[in-house]
Structures are given as C-alpha cells and as structure tokens.
Scaffold this motif. Structure first.
Motif, PDB file in Angstrom:
ATOM      1  N   ALA A   1      -3.198  -3.281   9.980  1.00 23.55           N
ATOM      2  CA  ALA A   1      -4.280  -2.526  10.606  1.00 23.55           C
ATOM      3  C   ALA A   1      -5.108  -1.894   9.494  1.00 23.55           C
ATOM      4  O   ALA A   1      -4.613  -1.632   8.393  1.00 23.55           O
ATOM      5  CB  ALA A   1      -3.692  -1.446  11.515  1.00 23.55           C
ATOM      6  N   MET A   2      -6.371  -1.658   9.775  1.00 22.51           N
ATOM      7  CA  MET A   2      -7.263  -1.067   8.776  1.00 22.51           C
ATOM      8  C   MET A   2      -6.723   0.261   8.259  1.00 22.51           C
ATOM      9  O   MET A   2      -6.797   0.544   7.059  1.00 22.51           O
ATOM     10  CB  MET A   2      -8.653  -0.859   9.370  1.00 22.51           C
ATOM     11  CG  MET A   2      -9.433  -2.136   9.574  1.00 22.51           C
ATOM     12  SD  MET A   2     -11.013  -1.878  10.401  1.00 22.51           S
ATOM     13  CE  MET A   2     -11.806  -0.690   9.364  1.00 22.51           C
ATOM     14  N   GLU A   3      -6.189   1.079   9.133  1.00 20.11           N
ATOM     15  CA  GLU A   3      -5.677   2.397   8.738  1.00 20.11           C
ATOM     16  C   GLU A   3      -4.545   2.253   7.717  1.00 20.11           C
ATOM     17  O   GLU A   3      -4.499   2.983   6.729  1.00 20.11           O
ATOM     18  CB  GLU A   3      -5.198   3.159   9.976  1.00 20.11           C
ATOM     19  CG  GLU A   3      -4.723   4.559   9.689  1.00 20.11           C
ATOM     20  CD  GLU A   3      -5.856   5.526   9.354  1.00 20.11           C
ATOM     21  OE1 GLU A   3      -5.555   6.579   8.762  1.00 20.11           O
ATOM     22  OE2 GLU A   3      -7.018   5.249   9.675  1.00 20.11           O
ATOM     23  N   GLN A   4      -3.633   1.301   7.953  1.00 19.44           N
ATOM     24  CA  GLN A   4      -2.520   1.101   7.018  1.00 19.44           C
ATOM     25  C   GLN A   4      -3.005   0.553   5.689  1.00 19.44           C
ATOM     26  O   GLN A   4      -2.560   0.986   4.627  1.00 19.44           O
ATOM     27  CB  GLN A   4      -1.468   0.162   7.617  1.00 19.44           C
ATOM     28  CG  GLN A   4      -0.277  -0.064   6.699  1.00 19.44           C
ATOM     29  CD  GLN A   4       0.455   1.226   6.372  1.00 19.44           C
ATOM     30  OE1 GLN A   4       0.834   1.958   7.262  1.00 19.44           O
ATOM     31  NE2 GLN A   4       0.660   1.504   5.090  1.00 19.44           N
ATOM     32  N   LEU A   5      -3.915  -0.414   5.727  1.00 14.48           N
ATOM     33  CA  LEU A   5      -4.453  -0.979   4.490  1.00 14.48           C
ATOM     34  C   LEU A   5      -5.175   0.101   3.686  1.00 14.48           C
ATOM     35  O   LEU A   5      -4.985   0.218   2.476  1.00 14.48           O
ATOM     36  CB  LEU A   5      -5.388  -2.147   4.789  1.00 14.48           C
ATOM     37  CG  LEU A   5      -5.998  -2.853   3.578  1.00 14.48           C
ATOM     38  CD1 LEU A   5      -4.930  -3.359   2.616  1.00 14.48           C
ATOM     39  CD2 LEU A   5      -6.901  -3.990   4.037  1.00 14.48           C
ATOM     40  N   ALA A   6      -5.983   0.926   4.353  1.00 13.64           N
ATOM     41  CA  ALA A   6      -6.681   2.014   3.660  1.00 13.64           C
ATOM     42  C   ALA A   6      -5.686   2.993   3.053  1.00 13.64           C
ATOM     43  O   ALA A   6      -5.853   3.434   1.903  1.00 13.64           O
ATOM     44  CB  ALA A   6      -7.616   2.739   4.617  1.00 13.64           C
ATOM     45  N   ALA A   7      -4.637   3.328   3.796  1.00  7.06           N
ATOM     46  CA  ALA A   7      -3.614   4.252   3.276  1.00  7.06           C
ATOM     47  C   ALA A   7      -2.949   3.670   2.031  1.00  7.06           C
ATOM     48  O   ALA A   7      -2.748   4.382   1.039  1.00  7.06           O
ATOM     49  CB  ALA A   7      -2.578   4.563   4.356  1.00  7.06           C
ATOM     50  N   ASP A   8      -2.614   2.384   2.066  1.00  7.41           N
ATOM     51  CA  ASP A   8      -1.996   1.732   0.905  1.00  7.41           C
ATOM     52  C   ASP A   8      -2.950   1.725  -0.290  1.00  7.41           C
ATOM     53  O   ASP A   8      -2.544   1.991  -1.424  1.00  7.41           O
ATOM     54  CB  ASP A   8      -1.591   0.296   1.234  1.00  7.41           C
ATOM     55  CG  ASP A   8      -0.367   0.208   2.127  1.00  7.41           C
ATOM     56  OD1 ASP A   8       0.199   1.264   2.505  1.00  7.41           O
ATOM     57  OD2 ASP A   8       0.025  -0.925   2.463  1.00  7.41           O
ATOM     58  N   ILE A   9      -4.210   1.409  -0.039  1.00  8.92           N
ATOM     59  CA  ILE A   9      -5.205   1.359  -1.109  1.00  8.92           C
ATOM     60  C   ILE A   9      -5.359   2.736  -1.745  1.00  8.92           C
ATOM     61  O   ILE A   9      -5.361   2.878  -2.980  1.00  8.92           O
ATOM     62  CB  ILE A   9      -6.556   0.833  -0.574  1.00  8.92           C
ATOM     63  CG1 ILE A   9      -6.434  -0.662  -0.263  1.00  8.92           C
ATOM     64  CG2 ILE A   9      -7.687   1.101  -1.555  1.00  8.92           C
ATOM     65  CD1 ILE A   9      -7.592  -1.221   0.551  1.00  8.92           C
ATOM     66  N   LEU A  10      -5.464   3.765  -0.919  1.00  5.71           N
ATOM     67  CA  LEU A  10      -5.635   5.127  -1.429  1.00  5.71           C
ATOM     68  C   LEU A  10      -4.393   5.612  -2.161  1.00  5.71           C
ATOM     69  O   LEU A  10      -4.495   6.277  -3.202  1.00  5.71           O
ATOM     70  CB  LEU A  10      -6.011   6.066  -0.288  1.00  5.71           C
ATOM     71  CG  LEU A  10      -7.385   5.797   0.337  1.00  5.71           C
ATOM     72  CD1 LEU A  10      -7.548   6.582   1.634  1.00  5.71           C
ATOM     73  CD2 LEU A  10      -8.502   6.111  -0.650  1.00  5.71           C
ATOM     74  N   GLU A  11      -3.221   5.283  -1.641  1.00  8.24           N
ATOM     75  CA  GLU A  11      -1.967   5.664  -2.311  1.00  8.24           C
ATOM     76  C   GLU A  11      -1.858   4.994  -3.669  1.00  8.24           C
ATOM     77  O   GLU A  11      -1.490   5.625  -4.664  1.00  8.24           O
ATOM     78  CB  GLU A  11      -0.770   5.298  -1.427  1.00  8.24           C
ATOM     79  CG  GLU A  11       0.582   5.661  -2.013  1.00  8.24           C
ATOM     80  CD  GLU A  11       0.803   7.165  -2.135  1.00  8.24           C
ATOM     81  OE1 GLU A  11       1.588   7.564  -3.017  1.00  8.24           O
ATOM     82  OE2 GLU A  11       0.209   7.942  -1.365  1.00  8.24           O
ATOM     83  N   ASN A  12      -2.182   3.724  -3.721  1.00 16.02           N
ATOM     84  CA  ASN A  12      -2.115   3.000  -4.998  1.00 16.02           C
ATOM     85  C   ASN A  12      -3.157   3.522  -5.983  1.00 16.02           C
ATOM     86  O   ASN A  12      -2.900   3.568  -7.187  1.00 16.02           O
ATOM     87  CB  ASN A  12      -2.274   1.500  -4.772  1.00 16.02           C
ATOM     88  CG  ASN A  12      -1.042   0.897  -4.126  1.00 16.02           C
ATOM     89  OD1 ASN A  12       0.075   1.364  -4.335  1.00 16.02           O
ATOM     90  ND2 ASN A  12      -1.238  -0.120  -3.317  1.00 16.02           N
ATOM     91  N   ALA A  13      -4.318   3.923  -5.502  1.00 13.71           N
ATOM     92  CA  ALA A  13      -5.342   4.499  -6.377  1.00 13.71           C
ATOM     93  C   ALA A  13      -4.848   5.822  -6.951  1.00 13.71           C
ATOM     94  O   ALA A  13      -5.054   6.114  -8.135  1.00 13.71           O
ATOM     95  CB  ALA A  13      -6.648   4.697  -5.614  1.00 13.71           C
ATOM     96  N   LYS A  14      -4.178   6.600  -6.124  1.00 13.04           N
ATOM     97  CA  LYS A  14      -3.640   7.891  -6.571  1.00 13.04           C
ATOM     98  C   LYS A  14      -2.557   7.692  -7.633  1.00 13.04           C
ATOM     99  O   LYS A  14      -2.484   8.432  -8.606  1.00 13.04           O
ATOM    100  CB  LYS A  14      -3.071   8.647  -5.367  1.00 13.04           C
ATOM    101  CG  LYS A  14      -2.632  10.069  -5.673  1.00 13.04           C
ATOM    102  CD  LYS A  14      -2.295  10.826  -4.409  1.00 13.04           C
ATOM    103  CE  LYS A  14      -0.897  10.454  -3.964  1.00 13.04           C
ATOM    104  NZ  LYS A  14      -0.424  11.274  -2.843  1.00 13.04           N
TER     105      LYS A  14
END
Length: 166
Positions: free
Chosen positions: A142-155
């Motif tokens: 889902a978009m929400e999960q992908l965004a969360a993963d992307i943001l977590e990895n960026a952090k």
C-alpha cells in the motif's frame, strides 16, 4: 504539500512521468495529448512508467507516482484489451527485473460494470504478479507502507530493501 503534512498525509499518487502526463491549464481538452495518452495505454510509446524507489529526501508527503490507471474493460475496444494487458504485464516485469516501482491504481467503482470481465483482467495481472513475486521477490505494498519504509530508510540513511514494488 504543507496542508498534506498538517493533515497527516504521508503519501500521494503523482502523475506518470513524461510531458503527455503533465496537466497544465486547458490540457484536459488537448486532444493531441489525450490521443497520445490513449495510445500509450495500448502501445509502449513513452516507456514502462516504472521508476526507482524514491530516496525520501523530499520528506512528507512522498510522491508515489502512478504508472498506469487500471481502467475498466471496454466492450467497444475489446480487440485491444490483450494489448493493454500485455502493456501492463511487460511494465510490471520491467519493474521487477530492474528493482523499480510499478504503481497500478484504479477506482473500485469502475469495476461495477462488466464485473466478470474486469475481475478476469485483474486476475491475469495478479497471476503475473505472483510469478514475479517468486522469480524476482517483487512486492505489493500500500502507498502508506511504501512511504513509511522510504521515510524510515531516509532517516536511517539506508536504501529501500524492496527488489521491486507494485
């Protein structure tokens, strides 16, 4: 984008890549662009519309660009439906092989007419997805999960671990 952040929206579906998908001013009435977008649905004119996983540096909300809108099966264009399916499956394969995102999206209410034909079309896509999942570790998120993963990895300063995503 500030309003999205304020409302807690972490992801949005941006338009496909390419000049024919940029909507400016009166482009909805631009029959040349509309015609090219129509043809691109059936024939690979502007590439597979897959893209690398965003690095998250832009922050919230994350643009999860669309790759293809899954429109309902058309009775008047029935002869072209195999071409449209092949176009989607080829783009999914491209994403899986290259570790990219293929964002297939649709409006569920569009499936209400000719439900059997639309569900059959979707089943073929999901069957191909299962093959790519086994052969290339292609994931569905889902978009929400992908965004969360992307943001977590960026952090954390790491790259996304998804091989490919739909």
């Amino acid at each position: 984008m500030a309003a999205c952040r304020t409302l807690g929206i972490h992801a949005y579906r941006g338009n496909e890549q390419g000049w024919i998908y940029r909507m400016e001013g009166s482009d909805r009435r631009n029959f040349f662009k509309r015609g090219l977008r129509f043809l691109d649905t059936y024939i690979d004119l502007f590439g597979p519309q897959t893209y690398p996983i965003p690095d998250g540096e832009a922050g919230i909300p994350v643009n999860i660009m669309g790759s293809r809108q899954l429109k309902p099966v058309s009775t008047s264009l029935n002869r072209l439906e195999k071409m449209r399916l092949r176009r989607i499956l080829n783009a999914m394969t491209h994403a899986a092989v290259n570790g990219e995102i293929y964002h297939l999206w649709w409006h569920p209410h569009n499936f209400g007419v000719q439900l059997d034909e639309n569900m059959d079309f979707l089943r073929k896509i999901l069957g191909h997805f299962r093959l790519l999942q086994k052969s290339h570790h292609f994931e569905s998120m889902a978009m929400e999960q992908l965004a969360a993963d992307i943001l977590e990895n960026a952090k954390n300063g790491s790259k996304h671990e998804v091989i490919g995503s739909m």
